[in-house]
Design a protein around this motif. Structure first.
Motif, PDB file in Angstrom:
ATOM      1  N   GLU A 163       0.827  -1.212   0.000  1.00  0.00           N
ATOM      2  CA  GLU A 163       0.000   0.000   0.000  1.00  0.00           C
ATOM      3  C   GLU A 163       0.858   1.257   0.000  1.00  0.00           C
ATOM      4  N   ALA A 164       2.066   1.157   0.581  1.00  0.00           N
ATOM      5  CA  ALA A 164       2.990   2.296   0.603  1.00  0.00           C
ATOM      6  C   ALA A 164       3.834   2.379  -0.670  1.00  0.00           C
ATOM      7  N   GLY A 165       3.649   1.413  -1.591  1.00  0.00           N
ATOM      8  CA  GLY A 165       4.339   1.472  -2.876  1.00  0.00           C
ATOM      9  C   GLY A 165       5.567   0.593  -3.024  1.00  0.00           C
ATOM     10  N   SER A 166       5.842  -0.295  -2.072  1.00  0.00           N
ATOM     11  CA  SER A 166       7.009  -1.173  -2.162  1.00  0.00           C
ATOM     12  C   SER A 166       6.855  -2.148  -3.326  1.00  0.00           C
ATOM     13  N   GLU A 167       7.798  -2.091  -4.258  1.00  0.00           N
ATOM     14  CA  GLU A 167       7.732  -2.952  -5.436  1.00  0.00           C
ATOM     15  C   GLU A 167       7.917  -4.421  -5.096  1.00  0.00           C
ATOM     16  N   ILE A 168       8.816  -4.744  -4.151  1.00  0.00           N
ATOM     17  CA  ILE A 168       9.014  -6.153  -3.815  1.00  0.00           C
ATOM     18  C   ILE A 168       7.793  -6.713  -3.083  1.00  0.00           C
ATOM     19  N   ALA A 169       7.118  -5.879  -2.298  1.00  0.00           N
ATOM     20  CA  ALA A 169       5.898  -6.330  -1.619  1.00  0.00           C
ATOM     21  C   ALA A 169       4.791  -6.587  -2.642  1.00  0.00           C
ATOM     22  N   ILE A 170       4.657  -5.697  -3.605  1.00  0.00           N
ATOM     23  CA  ILE A 170       3.653  -5.877  -4.649  1.00  0.00           C
ATOM     24  C   ILE A 170       3.915  -7.164  -5.418  1.00  0.00           C
ATOM     25  N   LYS A 171       5.186  -7.417  -5.763  1.00  0.00           N
ATOM     26  CA  LYS A 171       5.539  -8.643  -6.500  1.00  0.00           C
ATOM     27  C   LYS A 171       5.253  -9.895  -5.666  1.00  0.00           C
ATOM     28  N   ALA A 172       5.553  -9.845  -4.367  1.00  0.00           N
ATOM     29  CA  ALA A 172       5.276 -10.996  -3.498  1.00  0.00           C
ATOM     30  C   ALA A 172       3.776 -11.276  -3.445  1.00  0.00           C
ATOM     31  N   LEU A 173       2.970 -10.231  -3.294  1.00  0.00           N
ATOM     32  CA  LEU A 173       1.521 -10.407  -3.255  1.00  0.00           C
ATOM     33  C   LEU A 173       0.986 -10.943  -4.578  1.00  0.00           C
ATOM     34  N   GLU A 174       1.587 -10.519  -5.689  1.00  0.00           N
ATOM     35  CA  GLU A 174       1.174 -11.033  -7.006  1.00  0.00           C
ATOM     36  C   GLU A 174       1.414 -12.532  -7.122  1.00  0.00           C
TER      37      GLU A 174
END
Length: 158
Positions: free
Chosen positions: A75-86
């Motif tokens: 939610e804060a824009g972390s690219e690695i977090a977004i990729k992990a959630l994907e």
């Protein structure tokens, strides 16, 4: 697009530690927020920064709940977090990282490189936890540095 990942597993269907489960390797059973869970290490490896240096991510301070931390990071824009959630997964918390290290030391999992990996637990606006899987120590690092991430899944055991 987020992958639909397995959310739970029957206790009777759990394999031995180190065996395949839910698209990864079964690490161990553990308790999180009053529920028994199965920790699964994925083979995927991501590389990136934890997030923005100087930005406090209020929802990413849990030492145990990596899924909640990862959602807050995304939610804060972390690219690695977004990729992990994907991947239908999350970045391990300090607790989950320790469980992974114990499984590595016990010979249950061999796929972790002896390298530095981000954990999802934030310490402050400037630093977050990371772990060295060569010796097992958890340390603090500036969030804008690039490190590896090994996503995990946490399945409810029913």
């Amino acid at each position: 697009m987020t992958q639909h990942a397995q959310q739970s597993v029957a206790a009777a269907d759990l394999p031995e530690r180190g065996q395949p489960l839910a698209g990864g390797t079964f690490v161990t059973r553990y308790w999180l927020n009053g529920e028994e869970r199965a920790l699964v290490l994925l083979d995927n490896e991501l590389i990136g920064t934890w997030g923005k240096y100087g930005e406090d991510v209020a929802g990413a301070k849990s030492l145990s709940d990596g899924a909640a931390n990862t959602r807050a990071m995304a939610e804060a824009g972390s690219e690695i977090a977004i990729k992990a959630l994907e991947l239908g997964a999350h970045i391990p918390s300090c607790l989950e990282g320790s469980l992974m290290m114990a499984a590595k030391a016990d010979g249950v999992i061999q796929s972790l490189k002896e390298d530095w990996y981000w954990l999802s637990s934030q310490r402050s606006a400037n630093i977050a936890f990371f772990m060295y899987f060569g010796g097992g120590g958890q340390y603090l690092n500036a969030k804008h540095h690039e490190l590896r991430v090994r996503p995990v899944r946490s399945l409810l055991i029913r």
